[in-house]
Design a protein around this motif. Structure first.
Motif, mmCIF file in Angstrom:
data_model
loop_
_atom_site.group_PDB
_atom_site.id
_atom_site.type_symbol
_atom_site.label_atom_id
_atom_site.label_comp_id
_atom_site.label_asym_id
_atom_site.label_seq_id
_atom_site.Cartn_x
_atom_site.Cartn_y
_atom_site.Cartn_z
ATOM 1 N N TYR A 14 -14.071 6.374 17.392
ATOM 2 C CA TYR A 14 -14.578 5.337 16.480
ATOM 3 C C TYR A 14 -15.540 5.044 16.686
ATOM 4 C CZ TYR A 14 -10.467 4.885 13.278
ATOM 5 O OH TYR A 14 -9.481 4.893 12.411
ATOM 6 N N PHE A 41 -8.738 -4.905 4.408
ATOM 7 C CA PHE A 41 -7.866 -4.199 4.404
ATOM 8 C C PHE A 41 -6.725 -5.529 4.990
ATOM 9 C CE2 PHE A 41 -9.851 -0.470 6.402
ATOM 10 C CZ PHE A 41 -8.805 0.697 6.291
ATOM 11 N N HIS A 63 -9.427 -3.747 14.001
ATOM 12 C CA HIS A 63 -9.495 -2.739 13.324
ATOM 13 C C HIS A 63 -9.038 -1.485 13.711
ATOM 14 C CE1 HIS A 63 -8.510 -0.775 9.284
ATOM 15 N NE2 HIS A 63 -9.158 0.417 10.159
ATOM 16 N N VAL A 99 -5.461 0.545 14.296
ATOM 17 C CA VAL A 99 -4.775 1.875 14.128
ATOM 18 C C VAL A 99 -4.793 3.046 14.742
ATOM 19 C CG1 VAL A 99 -5.779 3.962 12.487
ATOM 20 C CG2 VAL A 99 -6.993 1.470 12.133
ATOM 21 N N ARG A 141 0.684 -1.073 -0.065
ATOM 22 C CA ARG A 141 -0.335 0.194 -0.331
ATOM 23 C C ARG A 141 0.759 1.406 0.360
ATOM 24 N NH1 ARG A 141 -3.965 1.581 -0.892
ATOM 25 N NH2 ARG A 141 -4.599 2.568 1.538
ATOM 26 N N ARG A 187 -15.721 5.123 10.074
ATOM 27 C CA ARG A 187 -16.251 5.905 11.853
ATOM 28 C C ARG A 187 -17.606 6.597 11.338
ATOM 29 N NH1 ARG A 187 -11.702 9.707 14.275
ATOM 30 N NH2 ARG A 187 -9.745 8.698 13.693
ATOM 31 N N LEU A 209 -3.121 10.392 13.062
ATOM 32 C CA LEU A 209 -3.885 10.554 14.167
ATOM 33 C C LEU A 209 -3.026 12.266 14.401
ATOM 34 C CD1 LEU A 209 -4.881 7.039 15.885
ATOM 35 C CD2 LEU A 209 -6.084 8.191 14.306
ATOM 36 N N LEU A 232 -14.185 -3.946 5.942
ATOM 37 C CA LEU A 232 -12.470 -4.422 6.707
ATOM 38 C C LEU A 232 -12.266 -4.957 6.335
ATOM 39 C CD1 LEU A 232 -14.736 -3.938 10.177
ATOM 40 C CD2 LEU A 232 -12.799 -2.674 9.501
ATOM 41 N N GLU A 262 -10.831 4.821 6.312
ATOM 42 C CA GLU A 262 -11.080 5.408 7.959
ATOM 43 C C GLU A 262 -12.239 5.992 8.332
ATOM 44 O OE1 GLU A 262 -9.621 3.743 10.647
ATOM 45 O OE2 GLU A 262 -8.745 2.363 8.871
ATOM 46 N N THR A 313 -1.948 1.824 6.554
ATOM 47 C CA THR A 313 -3.050 2.327 6.419
ATOM 48 C C THR A 313 -3.934 3.131 7.096
ATOM 49 O OG1 THR A 313 -4.452 0.530 6.622
ATOM 50 C CG2 THR A 313 -3.671 -0.140 4.255
ATOM 51 N N ALA A 314 -3.272 3.266 8.052
ATOM 52 C CA ALA A 314 -4.152 4.317 8.676
ATOM 53 C C ALA A 314 -3.642 5.543 8.420
ATOM 54 C CB ALA A 314 -3.485 3.729 10.320
ATOM 55 N N VAL A 315 -4.921 6.614 8.903
ATOM 56 C CA VAL A 315 -4.324 8.259 8.667
ATOM 57 C C VAL A 315 -3.904 8.334 10.357
ATOM 58 C CG1 VAL A 315 -5.997 9.682 8.688
ATOM 59 C CG2 VAL A 315 -6.521 8.105 7.883
ATOM 60 N N MET A 359 -1.533 -4.059 9.002
ATOM 61 C CA MET A 359 -3.007 -2.628 8.290
ATOM 62 C C MET A 359 -2.552 -1.776 8.926
ATOM 63 S SD MET A 359 -6.982 -4.625 8.891
ATOM 64 C CE MET A 359 -7.014 -4.157 10.304
ATOM 65 N N GLN A 384 -9.735 9.282 20.259
ATOM 66 C CA GLN A 384 -9.321 8.858 19.277
ATOM 67 C C GLN A 384 -10.481 7.627 18.816
ATOM 68 O OE1 GLN A 384 -8.066 9.615 16.583
ATOM 69 N NE2 GLN A 384 -6.918 11.036 17.448
#
Lengths: 159, 102
Positions: free
Chosen positions: B92, A158, B46, B50, A10, A107, B8, A155, A103, B4-6, B1, B88
């Motif tokens: 979510y 991922f 997940h 993240v 990625r 959310r 924070l 999900l 993301e 791939t997270a934004v 994984m 955080q």
């Protein structure tokens, strides 16, 4: 909706791509239109507020309010013009989301799921399907299940 | 994984000044995630990946602890960091709180 591809390994900004049918796209957009379903008072900073402080609870509520405004603004853009998300494809549309948008979408969908559950009276999952529902509540049971379905597809991409 | 997270966002600067006074070297603040019937197991896993940049196995272990024991202690941190994590996780939609260690 079905996950098609993401670039591996990625890279920042490279999209996740899904096939989505015309009716499924309409269902996704209608589900998203329910946002927001929670308000700031839903969020609890501590179970022992005496040990933490009222200001900390208020700060959390402000932060969640701001997040909701940001999410709502982005959803507004999606509703006004979604051509950058949905491009015509073989079986309906190609739905593309960057990692950041994944993301965001997770959310938003989760708030719809949790908010629907709250409006159903916070039942256990098995009990939710045994409730005798008004037509208004039936809408939230459907939204809870649909948002959970779309979340699961996202999900899976991922893994 | 987690890759791939934004990224924070760091805690707000103005807020930081306020909380500096709250024993910023005191790691006695606990971040706890509580069980609920609505957040799915995959979603919770997940989110842990993240927010904490944990590998999937560790995130899943904590998710199962939430599911089976009703709660999981996710972090023991300074006030400021614990608060950041709680914000955080709540962002979510998880039921996460901060408690003072006794």
């Amino acid at each position: 909706m079905k996950f098609i591809r993401s670039q591996k390994p990625r890279q920042a900004g490279s999209p996740f791509v899904f096939d989505i049918g015309t009716r499924e796209k309409a269902v996704l957009l209608e589900t998203l239109r329910l946002y927001p379903l929670l308000d700031a008072s839903y969020h609890q900073f501590s179970r022992r507020p005496k040990t933490i402080g009222k200001a900390d609870q208020e700060w959390l509520e402000e932060a969640m309010d701001q997040q909701r405004l940001d999410h709502k603004k982005k959803l507004g853009q999606l509703f006004r013009d979604n051509r950058c998300f949905f491009k015509p494809g073989k079986h309906g549309f190609r739905f593309s989301l960057t990692g950041e948008e994944m993301e965001w979408m997770l959310r938003v969908l989760n708030e719809i799921r949790v908010g629907s559950w709250v409006r159903l009276g916070r039942p256990e999952m098995e009990a939710a399907h045994a409730l005798s529902l008004t037509s208004g509540q039936a809408r939230f049971l459907a939204a809870m299940e649909l948002s959970g379905y779309f979340q699961a597809v996202l999900l899976e991409a991922f893994s | 994984m987690a890759a791939t997270a934004v990224p924070l966002a760091p805690p707000d600067t103005e807020r930081k000044e306020k909380t500096d006074a709250k024993e910023s070297h005191d790691h006695g603040y606990l971040v706890i995630c509580w069980n609920d019937p609505v957040n799915t197991m995959d979603f919770v896993t997940h989110v842990f990946q993240v927010v904490f940049a944990w590998p999937k196995a560790k995130a899943r272990r904590h998710m199962l602890q939430v599911h089976n024991a009703g709660k999981s202690l996710l972090a023991r941190e300074t006030f400021e960091k614990a608060e950041h994590y709680v914000h955080q996780l709540q962002g979510y939609g998880l039921h996460a709180t901060m408690e003072r260690e006794e």
